[in-house]
Design an enzyme around this catalytic site. Structure first.
Site, short mmCIF file in Angstrom:
data_model
loop_
_atom_site.label_atom_id
_atom_site.label_comp_id
_atom_site.label_asym_id
_atom_site.label_seq_id
_atom_site.Cartn_x
_atom_site.Cartn_y
_atom_site.Cartn_z
N HIS A 100 2.92 2.64 2.49
CA HIS A 100 2.80 5.00 3.22
C HIS A 100 4.59 4.30 3.80
O HIS A 100 4.45 3.08 4.33
CB HIS A 100 2.64 4.79 4.13
CG HIS A 100 1.61 3.30 5.03
ND1 HIS A 100 2.25 2.96 5.83
CD2 HIS A 100 0.30 2.71 4.59
CE1 HIS A 100 1.61 2.15 6.38
NE2 HIS A 100 0.63 1.84 5.56
N CYS A 101 4.94 5.15 4.51
CA CYS A 101 5.98 4.24 5.64
C CYS A 101 5.48 6.13 6.42
O CYS A 101 6.38 6.72 6.78
CB CYS A 101 6.80 4.69 5.57
SG CYS A 101 9.16 4.58 5.90
N MET A 102 5.21 5.33 7.80
CA MET A 102 5.02 6.69 9.33
C MET A 102 6.02 6.88 9.75
O MET A 102 5.65 7.07 11.01
CB MET A 102 4.11 5.97 9.74
CG MET A 102 2.89 5.77 9.06
SD MET A 102 2.20 7.63 8.82
CE MET A 102 0.72 6.95 7.34
N THR B 73 8.63 7.97 2.05
CA THR B 73 7.74 7.63 0.99
C THR B 73 8.02 7.77 -0.51
O THR B 73 8.71 7.45 -1.23
CB THR B 73 6.74 6.96 1.63
OG1 THR B 73 6.16 6.83 2.39
CG2 THR B 73 5.98 6.40 0.15
N GLY B 92 9.72 9.15 8.12
CA GLY B 92 8.25 9.08 7.60
C GLY B 92 7.12 10.07 8.12
O GLY B 92 7.19 11.52 8.55
#
Lengths: 102, 110, 179
Positions: A100-102, B73, B92
């Protein structure tokens, strides 16, 4: 001994992970691993074994509060790993870059 | 006049070009009704939107008023080409989650 | 807005499963009340690993429900009627469908209750519209015109434009998107 890294700079094979390697990687980023760092690294490794990934920040904090210390918050994590706590803890724990990339 | 706030998620399950075209036209119609669009989020196959040429369907969209967010992502996973458009923000999940919380209704365009 | 019900379907592709998992984790990360509904065949065609299911449970998934096959976490068996109730709480619902084929339509149609409206967009011709009318005579459905498909004539009874689509959204408290 230098271990192979993946394209994101994380350990390619997590079974090769060892503490010396982790210390060297952290030192290269300007971080001296303390007892608190090691606690966090161990917790992240355990979570990875249970769930197949490192969770995003808020979920990680919730788990750390339950497993380690109820006072843990994001400031504490940023003090340990200033760039990106989830990403850096995963890296020194020998785990892949979180999906994931928040 | 409607003052409903919508969060629009373009999450295609078939031809993604059609999905984003329809999303644009629907967004225009909602705005014409007086609705507010808090953000448009391009997810899944729709993250390929950044690879389209400059004559894409979102030309003229006011992205300062209603940001066009692209999931970083999935954008990275899909190995998308260099971005042509400054109007799309590759970001994100946090930005989308925070903006969508301001909406009265989430509409997902499949 | 913070109560999210995610439908998992047999019609999802492998990349779609990954995308849905990421979305699920993100909702949990933001303390959203996330419920999963596994539609028929979803668990059999699921690309999530057991550990990923366990992660959702660990990170406080609010509820999991399944029609037919159960996933590898605590889950409540339900039928289509109950799934519809969970998704819409008996509110009239606007169903959004990006046209794929009749099989896709047949899969999702059981979620449509009386007074619901189905909106279809995409590549479908007059004969397909006739086929839908014949197979589902009571179904209230609309087709959104696209300039790419001029064979859909404006005088078709089901045909609407984007302004009417926007009105339908405004008129329905629940908009359910078919995966």
């Amino acid at each position: 001994m230098s271990l192979s890294l993946d394209s994101h700079g994380h350990l390619a094979n997590k079974t090769e992970w060892n503490k010396t390697w982790a210390c060297d990687m952290a030192k290269a980023d300007g971080i001296e691993l303390s007892k608190s760092h090691w606690q966090l690294i161990a917790a992240v490794q355990l979570l990875f074994d249970e769930t197949g990934d490192t969770p995003p920040m808020r979920l990680l904090i919730k788990q750390l509060r339950m497993r380690l210390d109820s006072s843990i918050d994001s400031r504490f994590l940023y003090r340990l790993f200033p760039d990106n706590p989830v990403r850096q803890a995963s890296k020194y724990a020998g785990l892949p870059k979180p999906k994931h990339c928040m | 006049m409607s003052d409903m706030k919508y969060a629009i998620q373009v999450h295609p399950n078939a031809n993604w070009h059609t999905s984003q075209q329809q999303a644009r036209q629907l967004c225009d119609a909602l705005l014409a009704e007086g609705a507010v669009i808090v953000a448009v989020f391009f997810y899944g196959q729709a993250t390929q939107i950044t690879a389209l040429d400059v004559n894409h369907d979102w030309h003229g969209w006011d992205s300062d008023r209603s940001p066009l967010l692209v999931c970083s992502t999935l954008h990275e996973q899909q190995n998308n080409a260099t971005e042509h458009h400054s109007m799309f923000t590759i970001t994100g999940m946090s930005s989308w989650m925070q903006l969508s919380e301001q909406a009265d209704q989430l509409v997902i365009i499949p | 807005m913070n109560r999210i019900i995610m439908t998992l379907a047999a019609t999802d592709s492998a990349s779609e499963w990954d995308a849905r998992y990421l979305l699920a984790i993100s909702h949990l990360n933001f303390d959203h009340e996330l419920h999963l509904i596994c539609l028929p065949g979803a668990v059999e065609s699921c690309h999530w690993k057991d550990k990923q299911w366990q992660a959702l449970a660990l990170y406080d998934l609010a509820g999991c429900h399944h029609i037919n096959t159960a996933p590898p976490i605590d889950s409540t068996p339900i039928d289509w009627k109950m799934a519809r109730l969970l998704l819409s709480e008996n509110q009239p619902t606007l169903h959004l469908c990006h046209w794929q084929n009749m099989d896709h339509l047949r899969y999702w149609v059981p979620l449509i209750a009386d007074h619901d409206v189905l909106l279809v967009f995409g590549q479908l011709d007059c004969s397909t519209i006739n086929q839908i009318q014949l197979q589902y005579p009571g179904l209230l459905f609309h087709v959104v015109n696209t300039s790419q498909h001029p064979h859909i004539k404006p005088n078709e009874a089901q045909h609407i434009n984007h302004q009417q689509w926007a009105k339908l959204i405004r008129q329905h408290q629940v908009v359910l998107t078919w995966n």
